[in-house]
Design a protein around this motif. Structure first.
Motif, PDB file in Angstrom:
ATOM      1  N   GLY A   1     -93.751  61.803 -24.144  1.00 43.54           N
ATOM      2  CA  GLY A   1     -93.518  61.345 -22.781  1.00 43.54           C
ATOM      3  C   GLY A   1     -93.234  62.490 -21.819  1.00 43.54           C
ATOM      4  O   GLY A   1     -93.110  63.654 -22.217  1.00 43.54           O
ATOM      5  N   PRO A   2     -93.074  62.181 -20.516  1.00 45.94           N
ATOM      6  CA  PRO A   2     -92.861  63.223 -19.495  1.00 45.94           C
ATOM      7  C   PRO A   2     -91.451  63.775 -19.481  1.00 45.94           C
ATOM      8  O   PRO A   2     -91.204  64.812 -18.861  1.00 45.94           O
ATOM      9  N   GLY A   3     -90.497  63.087 -20.105  1.00 43.56           N
ATOM     10  CA  GLY A   3     -89.120  63.576 -20.097  1.00 43.56           C
ATOM     11  C   GLY A   3     -88.388  63.228 -18.803  1.00 43.56           C
ATOM     12  O   GLY A   3     -88.930  62.582 -17.911  1.00 43.56           O
ATOM     13  N   MET A   4     -87.132  63.672 -18.702  1.00 43.76           N
ATOM     14  CA  MET A   4     -86.291  63.415 -17.530  1.00 43.76           C
ATOM     15  C   MET A   4     -85.741  64.729 -16.996  1.00 43.76           C
ATOM     16  O   MET A   4     -85.466  65.655 -17.778  1.00 43.76           O
ATOM     17  N   ASP A   5     -85.573  64.793 -15.664  1.00 42.52           N
ATOM     18  CA  ASP A   5     -84.951  65.981 -15.088  1.00 42.52           C
ATOM     19  C   ASP A   5     -83.447  65.920 -15.349  1.00 42.52           C
ATOM     20  O   ASP A   5     -82.909  64.936 -15.850  1.00 42.52           O
ATOM     21  N   ALA A   6     -82.757  67.003 -14.991  1.00 45.45           N
ATOM     22  CA  ALA A   6     -81.329  67.113 -15.310  1.00 45.45           C
ATOM     23  C   ALA A   6     -80.505  66.007 -14.661  1.00 45.45           C
ATOM     24  O   ALA A   6     -79.602  65.429 -15.276  1.00 45.45           O
ATOM     25  N   GLU A   7     -80.809  65.665 -13.408  1.00 48.61           N
ATOM     26  CA  GLU A   7     -80.041  64.642 -12.707  1.00 48.61           C
ATOM     27  C   GLU A   7     -80.253  63.272 -13.327  1.00 48.61           C
ATOM     28  O   GLU A   7     -79.309  62.506 -13.533  1.00 48.61           O
ATOM     29  N   GLU A   8     -81.506  62.960 -13.650  1.00 44.37           N
ATOM     30  CA  GLU A   8     -81.806  61.669 -14.255  1.00 44.37           C
ATOM     31  C   GLU A   8     -81.199  61.559 -15.642  1.00 44.37           C
ATOM     32  O   GLU A   8     -80.681  60.513 -16.029  1.00 44.37           O
ATOM     33  N   PHE A   9     -81.221  62.658 -16.394  1.00 45.26           N
ATOM     34  CA  PHE A   9     -80.651  62.659 -17.743  1.00 45.26           C
ATOM     35  C   PHE A   9     -79.134  62.472 -17.679  1.00 45.26           C
ATOM     36  O   PHE A   9     -78.550  61.728 -18.482  1.00 45.26           O
ATOM     37  N   ALA A  10     -78.490  63.145 -16.714  1.00 47.63           N
ATOM     38  CA  ALA A  10     -77.040  62.989 -16.557  1.00 47.63           C
ATOM     39  C   ALA A  10     -76.684  61.560 -16.176  1.00 47.63           C
ATOM     40  O   ALA A  10     -75.693  60.998 -16.665  1.00 47.63           O
TER      41      ALA A  10
ATOM     42  N   GLY B   1     -69.313  67.293 -29.741  1.00 48.29           N
ATOM     43  CA  GLY B   1     -70.679  67.791 -29.752  1.00 48.29           C
ATOM     44  C   GLY B   1     -71.295  67.841 -28.374  1.00 48.29           C
ATOM     45  O   GLY B   1     -70.654  67.553 -27.355  1.00 48.29           O
ATOM     46  N   THR B   2     -72.569  68.211 -28.342  1.00 52.15           N
ATOM     47  CA  THR B   2     -73.309  68.302 -27.081  1.00 52.15           C
ATOM     48  C   THR B   2     -74.636  67.580 -27.227  1.00 52.15           C
ATOM     49  O   THR B   2     -75.181  67.439 -28.333  1.00 52.15           O
ATOM     50  N   ILE B   3     -75.157  67.136 -26.088  1.00 51.98           N
ATOM     51  CA  ILE B   3     -76.478  66.511 -26.054  1.00 51.98           C
ATOM     52  C   ILE B   3     -77.228  67.112 -24.878  1.00 51.98           C
ATOM     53  O   ILE B   3     -76.723  67.144 -23.754  1.00 51.98           O
ATOM     54  N   THR B   4     -78.425  67.623 -25.146  1.00 52.44           N
ATOM     55  CA  THR B   4     -79.222  68.268 -24.112  1.00 52.44           C
ATOM     56  C   THR B   4     -80.643  67.734 -24.156  1.00 52.44           C
ATOM     57  O   THR B   4     -81.075  67.149 -25.158  1.00 52.44           O
ATOM     58  N   ALA B   5     -81.351  67.935 -23.053  1.00 53.75           N
ATOM     59  CA  ALA B   5     -82.747  67.503 -22.969  1.00 53.75           C
ATOM     60  C   ALA B   5     -83.570  68.656 -22.411  1.00 53.75           C
ATOM     61  O   ALA B   5     -83.109  69.403 -21.544  1.00 53.75           O
ATOM     62  N   GLU B   6     -84.779  68.786 -22.916  1.00 52.04           N
ATOM     63  CA  GLU B   6     -85.696  69.812 -22.423  1.00 52.04           C
ATOM     64  C   GLU B   6     -87.126  69.312 -22.566  1.00 52.04           C
ATOM     65  O   GLU B   6     -87.396  68.365 -23.317  1.00 52.04           O
ATOM     66  N   VAL B   7     -88.013  69.939 -21.839  1.00 48.81           N
ATOM     67  CA  VAL B   7     -89.433  69.602 -21.924  1.00 48.81           C
ATOM     68  C   VAL B   7     -90.166  70.857 -22.359  1.00 48.81           C
ATOM     69  O   VAL B   7     -90.303  71.814 -21.594  1.00 48.81           O
ATOM     70  N   THR B   8     -90.618  70.890 -23.640  1.00 44.87           N
ATOM     71  CA  THR B   8     -91.355  72.050 -24.186  1.00 44.87           C
ATOM     72  C   THR B   8     -92.709  71.562 -24.692  1.00 44.87           C
ATOM     73  O   THR B   8     -93.618  71.332 -23.891  1.00 44.87           O
ATOM     74  N   TYR B   9     -92.814  71.364 -25.991  1.00 42.76           N
ATOM     75  CA  TYR B   9     -94.066  70.811 -26.519  1.00 42.76           C
ATOM     76  C   TYR B   9     -94.125  69.306 -26.306  1.00 42.76           C
ATOM     77  O   TYR B   9     -95.129  68.665 -26.581  1.00 42.76           O
ATOM     78  N   GLY B  10     -93.045  68.758 -25.827  1.00 46.13           N
ATOM     79  CA  GLY B  10     -92.923  67.347 -25.466  1.00 46.13           C
ATOM     80  C   GLY B  10     -91.555  67.140 -24.851  1.00 46.13           C
ATOM     81  O   GLY B  10     -90.847  68.101 -24.521  1.00 46.13           O
ATOM     82  N   SER B  11     -91.177  65.896 -24.685  1.00 48.35           N
ATOM     83  CA  SER B  11     -89.827  65.595 -24.212  1.00 48.35           C
ATOM     84  C   SER B  11     -88.904  65.627 -25.414  1.00 48.35           C
ATOM     85  O   SER B  11     -89.053  64.832 -26.345  1.00 48.35           O
ATOM     86  N   VAL B  12     -87.937  66.548 -25.399  1.00 45.75           N
ATOM     87  CA  VAL B  12     -87.096  66.793 -26.567  1.00 45.75           C
ATOM     88  C   VAL B  12     -85.629  66.551 -26.194  1.00 45.75           C
ATOM     89  O   VAL B  12     -85.141  67.078 -25.191  1.00 45.75           O
ATOM     90  N   VAL B  13     -84.966  65.742 -27.007  1.00 43.55           N
ATOM     91  CA  VAL B  13     -83.525  65.525 -26.869  1.00 43.55           C
ATOM     92  C   VAL B  13     -82.859  66.094 -28.115  1.00 43.55           C
ATOM     93  O   VAL B  13     -83.235  65.741 -29.241  1.00 43.55           O
ATOM     94  N   ILE B  14     -81.872  66.959 -27.914  1.00 47.03           N
ATOM     95  CA  ILE B  14     -81.215  67.651 -29.025  1.00 47.03           C
ATOM     96  C   ILE B  14     -79.737  67.307 -29.013  1.00 47.03           C
ATOM     97  O   ILE B  14     -79.056  67.464 -28.002  1.00 47.03           O
ATOM     98  N   VAL B  15     -79.245  66.839 -30.155  1.00 48.09           N
ATOM     99  CA  VAL B  15     -77.832  66.536 -30.343  1.00 48.09           C
ATOM    100  C   VAL B  15     -77.275  67.521 -31.355  1.00 48.09           C
ATOM    101  O   VAL B  15     -77.839  67.686 -32.445  1.00 48.09           O
TER     102      VAL B  15
END
Length: 538
Positions: free
Chosen positions: A470-479, A516-530
């Protein structure tokens, strides 16, 4: 008497105010009349002193007395002055009290009745004395010759009856002013009564008291959080709301409440995270509260009523139920597919193609068993294995390629090769991984649908990575998605589904609870890392 007392609060307030106004107006009128009398007496004393002193200091008065023609020269003057000043009498006398002038000419030559001692001593004085004309306020002043000798006395006076006529003439004005003040006060009180009657809806004081006591008891006893905001001020926070938001006792400021309290938007069954609780929030604006009290236009924060319901335990149970439901659906799907494959194998056997039947059956079984064996070997937690198998079947039904990467490695909870328990419990693992996969399945690109899952645990902690096309979410939308119930998936075209959007919020809640932490990034796809670090307690 009880029948004469109004029953409504407005009526009783009106009656009390009218009584108070009557008392105040009567007292004020009486004081005004008393003050008018005192002013009249003071003015009379000043007037008679001024007349007596003026005549006594006149050189013509002393000259007339010493010349022996006092009566002839002074009687016309004193009568003219008396008529102009409207006083009762002006008497000029010798030091032995013999009158030279008098209002009644017949009394000229007689003896003056009254005190003259202070005047003979050279002082001007006043007194109230009853003389030939009745009680009067009089002043006596000495008349001095050019050599300083006291050759006569001047007495000027106003009778008390004449003085009474003066101040009694002011009573009609006082009465008119008093009546006007009374009418205006009663009219204002009547207007206040009408307004109070509208605002209290004609309720009696005891009814208002009972209503308030019941209202307060119900609001604090109800098992639903309640917050009332009045023009930007927190007017009420009941006990349940304090418990759900951990507010404690004492006054609560609007700034101390979560963001949903300060927003002006209407909220309907919106999910929020407050600490470790999942809350269902409803916010309704109060009608007619959009203008501030100073009349400055629309208020930035209008009055509103906010209700809170605790959904924490229910949401946890629903999460486990969803996992079981997905697992049951996976088993149902597999049973359906197994029946289809069995019919195919039977058909091939009946057609005499036994080798093809064996090859067809073992190929499907090997693929399925390979996935089960690989997940069981890599993931030591049975609940997570069941979840991944169920999600794989669900993704397969939806035409989405779900891959569990070779990096996946998780020790069983309570029996770790690292001689310690897993960082998250089995229920928490199901919550985190299940919600992340659900979000990925919903968000992946339909033209190239794929989801990739990695769950890895080592001595440093636990890492979960879920990627999709998918296209993923920007930082504001993810927050925003982490902070409250939020979803980009629509239930009906053009409208957000109010039943969705809790996944990332629950994941964030669980992760933050373990530091813990949860982050989101867009690299080879929409990636969420916990990432959940291992602590001494875990």
């Amino acid at each position: 008497m009880r029948r004469l007392v109004p029953r409504t609060l407005a009526g009783q307030a009106f009656l009390l105010q009218v009584v108070a106004i009557l008392v105040l107006v009567i007292v004020a009128g009486s004081l005004a009349a008393y003050d008018a009398r005192r002013d009249s007496e003071r003015s009379a004393r000043d007037q008679v002193v001024a007349i007596a002193v003026a005549l006594a200091d006149s050189s013509s008065t002393a000259e007339a007395i010493t010349s022996g023609s006092a009566t002839a020269r002074l009687q016309p003057v004193t009568e003219a002055v008396r008529a102009d000043t409207d006083i009762a009498f002006i008497t000029i006398m010798a030091p032995d009290r013999t009158r030279f002038t008098h209002t009644d000419p017949a009394r000229i030559g007689g003896k003056f009745v009254g005190t003259i001692g202070p005047a003979l001593a050279g002082r001007v004085f006043t007194e109230t004395y009853t003389g030939t004309l009745g009680p009067s306020i009089r002043a006596v002043a000495p008349v001095r010759a050019s050599d300083g000798r006291i050759v006569g006395l001047v007495s000027a006076g106003i009778t008390l009856s004449g003085l009474a006529d003066r101040w009694l003439g002011q009573l009609p004005t006082i009465a008119v002013v008093t009546v006007i003040a009374l009418l205006l006060s009663v009219a204002g009180t009547w207007a206040v009564r009408r307004r109070l009657l509208r605002q209290t809806r004609g309720l009696r004081p005891e009814e208002l008291r009972v209503m308030y006591e019941h209202h307060d008891a119900v609001l604090h006893a109800v098992r639903e959080g309640l917050i009332v905001i009045d023009h930007g001020r927190v007017a009420l926070v009941n006990d349940e709301a304090r418990r759900l938001l951990d507010l404690g006792d004492g006054p609560v400021a609007l700034e101390g409440l979560p963001e949903f309290a300060g927003t002006a938007e209407e909220l309907r069954d919106v999910l929020y995270l407050a600490g470790d609780r999942v809350l269902v929030v409803n916010r309704s604006g109060v009608s007619g509260s959009g203008v501030d009290r100073d009349g400055g236009g629309a208020a930035q924060t209008t009055s509103a009523v906010i209700t809170l319901r605790d959904r924490t335990e229910l949401q946890g149970a629903m999460g486990e139920l969803d996992s079981m439901r997905l697992f049951a659906e996976s088993l149902r799907s597999q049973a359906h597919e197994s029946a289809n494959r069995l019919h195919t194998v039977v058909g091939l056997v009946e057609m005499g193609r036994g080798d093809e039947a064996v090859r067809f059956a073992t190929t499907e079984l090997e693929l399925s068993q390979h996935l089960v064996d690989r997940l069981t070997a890599a993931v030591g937690e049975p609940a997570l294995v069941a979840l991944l198998l169920g999600k794989s079947a669900q993704a397969n039904e939806r035409g989405i390629e779900l891959t569990v990467t070779d990096e996946t490695n998780l020790s069983p909870t309570g029996d770790s090769s690292l001689d310690t328990d897993s960082v998250l419990s089995s229920a928490e693992l199901v919550t985190v991984v299940g919600n992340l996969i659900d979000n990925a399945l919903d968000a992946c690109d339909r033209d190239d649908p794929w989801v990739e899952v990695t769950v890895h645990e080592d001595s440093s902690g636990l890492s979960i990575r879920v990627a999709d096309s998918g296209p993923g979410m920007d930082a504001e939308e993810f927050a925003r998605a982490r902070r409250r119930g939020y979803s980009t998936k629509t239930a009906v075209e053009g409208a957000l589904d109010p039943g969705r959007g809790l996944g990332l919020a629950l994941v964030s809640q669980t992760v933050e609870r373990h530091g813990g932490t949860i982050t989101a990034e867009v690299t080879y796809g929409s990636v969420v890392i916990v990432t959940v670090p291992r602590t001494a307690e875990s």
